[in-house]
Write an enzyme that holds these catalytic residues in place. Sequence first.
Site, PDB file in Angstrom:
ATOM      1  N   ARG A  41       0.819  -1.214   0.000  1.00 28.39           N
ATOM      2  CA  ARG A  41       0.000   0.000   0.000  1.00 28.39           C
ATOM      3  C   ARG A  41       0.851   1.261   0.000  1.00 28.39           C
ATOM      4  O   ARG A  41       0.446   2.286  -0.551  1.00 28.39           O
ATOM      5  CB  ARG A  41      -0.939  -0.006   1.202  1.00 28.39           C
ATOM      6  N   LYS A 204     -18.667 -16.216   2.452  1.00 26.88           N
ATOM      7  CA  LYS A 204     -20.121 -16.111   2.587  1.00 26.88           C
ATOM      8  C   LYS A 204     -20.790 -15.565   1.338  1.00 26.88           C
ATOM      9  O   LYS A 204     -20.344 -14.582   0.770  1.00 26.88           O
ATOM     10  CB  LYS A 204     -20.446 -15.169   3.745  1.00 26.88           C
ATOM     11  N   GLY A 361      -9.514  -8.368  -0.604  1.00 31.09           N
ATOM     12  CA  GLY A 361      -8.284  -8.419   0.187  1.00 31.09           C
ATOM     13  C   GLY A 361      -7.596  -9.769   0.143  1.00 31.09           C
ATOM     14  O   GLY A 361      -6.403  -9.875  -0.144  1.00 31.09           O
ATOM     15  N   GLY A 384     -12.642  -4.029   0.602  1.00 32.42           N
ATOM     16  CA  GLY A 384     -14.046  -3.623   0.705  1.00 32.42           C
ATOM     17  C   GLY A 384     -14.448  -2.637  -0.383  1.00 32.42           C
ATOM     18  O   GLY A 384     -15.539  -2.724  -0.944  1.00 32.42           O
TER      19      GLY A 384
HETATM   20  P1  ADP Z   1     -11.860 -11.595  -0.434  1.00 37.89           P
HETATM   21  O1  ADP Z   1     -11.162 -10.988   0.770  1.00 37.89           O
HETATM   22  O2  ADP Z   1     -10.928 -11.779  -1.583  1.00 37.89           O
HETATM   23  O3  ADP Z   1     -13.114 -10.854  -0.795  1.00 37.89           O
HETATM   24  P2  ADP Z   1     -13.218 -13.526   1.228  1.00 37.89           P
HETATM   25  O4  ADP Z   1     -12.841 -12.734   2.431  1.00 37.89           O
HETATM   26  O5  ADP Z   1     -14.642 -13.553   0.838  1.00 37.89           O
HETATM   27  O6  ADP Z   1     -12.311 -13.071  -0.021  1.00 37.89           O
HETATM   28  O7  ADP Z   1     -12.795 -15.046   1.428  1.00 37.89           O
HETATM   29  C1  ADP Z   1     -11.479 -15.447   1.704  1.00 37.89           C
HETATM   30  C2  ADP Z   1     -11.474 -16.642   2.602  1.00 37.89           C
HETATM   31  O8  ADP Z   1     -12.273 -17.679   2.057  1.00 37.89           O
HETATM   32  C3  ADP Z   1     -10.116 -17.227   2.799  1.00 37.89           C
HETATM   33  O9  ADP Z   1      -9.716 -17.014   4.132  1.00 37.89           O
HETATM   34  C4  ADP Z   1     -10.306 -18.716   2.513  1.00 37.89           C
HETATM   35  O10 ADP Z   1      -9.674 -19.562   3.432  1.00 37.89           O
HETATM   36  C5  ADP Z   1     -11.799 -18.873   2.616  1.00 37.89           C
HETATM   37  N1  ADP Z   1     -12.305 -20.044   1.908  1.00 37.89           N
HETATM   38  C6  ADP Z   1     -12.309 -20.278   0.591  1.00 37.89           C
HETATM   39  N2  ADP Z   1     -12.822 -21.505   0.315  1.00 37.89           N
HETATM   40  C7  ADP Z   1     -13.164 -22.050   1.505  1.00 37.89           C
HETATM   41  C8  ADP Z   1     -13.751 -23.281   1.906  1.00 37.89           C
HETATM   42  N3  ADP Z   1     -14.071 -24.219   1.016  1.00 37.89           N
HETATM   43  N4  ADP Z   1     -13.974 -23.486   3.226  1.00 37.89           N
HETATM   44  C9  ADP Z   1     -13.638 -22.541   4.121  1.00 37.89           C
HETATM   45  N5  ADP Z   1     -13.090 -21.362   3.813  1.00 37.89           N
HETATM   46  C10 ADP Z   1     -12.852 -21.117   2.516  1.00 37.89           C
HETATM   47 MG    MG Z   2     -11.583 -11.104   2.912  1.00 38.25          MG
END
Ligand code: ADP
Ligand code: MG
Length: 404
Positions: A41, A204, A361, A384
Site C-alpha cells: 500500500r 459467505k 483483500g 471492501g
Molecule cells: P476476499 O477478501 O478476496 O473478498 P473472502 O474474504 O470472501 O475473499 O474469502 C477469503 C477466505 O475464504 C479465505 O480465508 C479462505 O480460506 C476462505 N475459503 C475459501 N474456500 C473455503 C472453503 N471451502 N472453506 C472454508 N473457507 C474457505
Molecule cells: Mg476477505
Amino acid sequence: MSVKLNKKTIEDIEVRGKRVLVRVDFNVPQDKSGQITDDRRIRAALPTIQYLMKHGAKTILVSHLGRPKGKPEDYEKYTLKPVAERLSELLGTTVELAPDCIGPQAEAAVYALEEGEIVLLENVRLHPEEEKNDLDFAEKLASLAQLYVNDAFGTAHRAHASTEGVTKFVPGVAGYLMQKEIEYLGGALEDPKRPFVAILGGVKVKDKIGVIESLLGKVDRLLIGGAMAYTFLKAQGKEIGNSILDADSLDFCKNVLASAGDKILLPTDVVVADRNPMEPGVDLDSVQTRTVSVDAIPAGYQGVDIGPETAKRFAEAVKGAGTVVWNGPMGIFEIDRFAVGTRAMAQALADSGAVTIVGGGDSAAAVEELGFADRMTHISTGGGASLEFLEGKELPGVVALQDK
Ligand code: ADP
Ligand code: MG
C-alpha cells in the site's frame, strides 16, 4: 475497454507552492513487534507522492492505521512511525512524522515545509471524529492545506472526515492510484472486452449478494467456487456434509439459479477434509482428504477446495475470455494443500491473454503469495472498496472530488 475518470486529477491543477493534503491508505499489516509485513500500500501511493514532490508541492500525507479504540496507549500502538520509516527508505529522503494530524503540532510541521518537501501526519483515526465524519474536525484538517488529493482507494467507500468531509472546505482531486483503480475496475464493468467472465469465491454468499446481482447483469459467465459454492450446491438439493453453509442465503441462491442458471458454473468435484483444518490446534498432517463428486460429499466431511475436474472446466471458461474479474479464493488457500484450485485459477488467468482484474483483500493476497502478481492486469489495493465498486455503488470518497 477503458473508461476515463470524470474527476479532476493532480495533473489538472497547479500544485507548485501549494500545501497539498494527500489522503493515502497506509493501513499496512504489521507483526506483533510493529514491523510492516507487506508494504504494497505504501508503494502503491509513490507515483502520486513523487509527482507532487517533483512539481514543487508542499506534501502533507494523512492516513489511518488499524482501529484505535480511543485509549491513551493507542498513540503507541497505532503510530505511523514504522510507516514513516519505510516511506523514507522508499523515497530516499527522510519523512518526518508530525505527532498529531490537527492542532499546533501539525500546523508547525506543515508551515515549515518548503516546496518539494513532505511530512506525514500521525494516524487520523486516533481522533474518533474521523470515522464520524465530524465537520469541525474535517475543517481543522482541511485548514492545513490549499488543495486535497484523495489517493486512498481502499477507504474511498467510507465517508469519513479525511475522505469526504475535508472536501467541503478545500477542493479535492484524485491521485494516480485512485485514478488507476477506478479506470480499471470501471472499464471492466462498463465496457468489458467480451466474453466477460467473473469468478467468485470466498466465504459467505451474504457478503457478496450485491456483487453477484450486479455482475450477473453484465457478465457472460459466472464461475462460483470457494466456500460460497456449497450454499449454491445445497440450493440445488445436494448434500454438503459439514461444508460451510450460509443458510440465510439459500433462497437467494435458489432464485439466482432459477433465473440465471445457464450463466453460472458451479463445481462438479471438490476436495473434502474429515475435519475443519482451520480449527485451532488441528494437526494438519493428520487431516484426511478425498476428492469427490459434488453428488457424493460424505457426511462428516467438509469442502476445502475445488477439485481438478472443476479447475479444468473453470480454466477452459477463462481461456477464451476477453475480460476476467476475480474475487474470492477457490479454497482455503492459506493452507498450501488446499491452495491447488486457487493456484490453478491464478495460472489460468495469467495464461488467458484476457484483461484480468483481481479485487478483494484475500484474493489479492493469494495472487501475490502464489507469485502471479506480475501477470495480472490489475490487482486492486482496496478489499471492501473494490467489492462496493463491483456492486455498482458510488464511492463517497470519489463522489466528493471535483468534476472534470
Ligand atoms: P476476499 O477478501 O478476496 O473478498 P473472502 O474474504 O470472501 O475473499 O474469502 C477469503 C477466505 O475464504 C479465505 O480465508 C479462505 O480460506 C476462505 N475459503 C475459501 N474456500 C473455503 C472453503 N471451502 N472453506 C472454508 N473457507 C474457505
Ligand atoms: Mg476477505
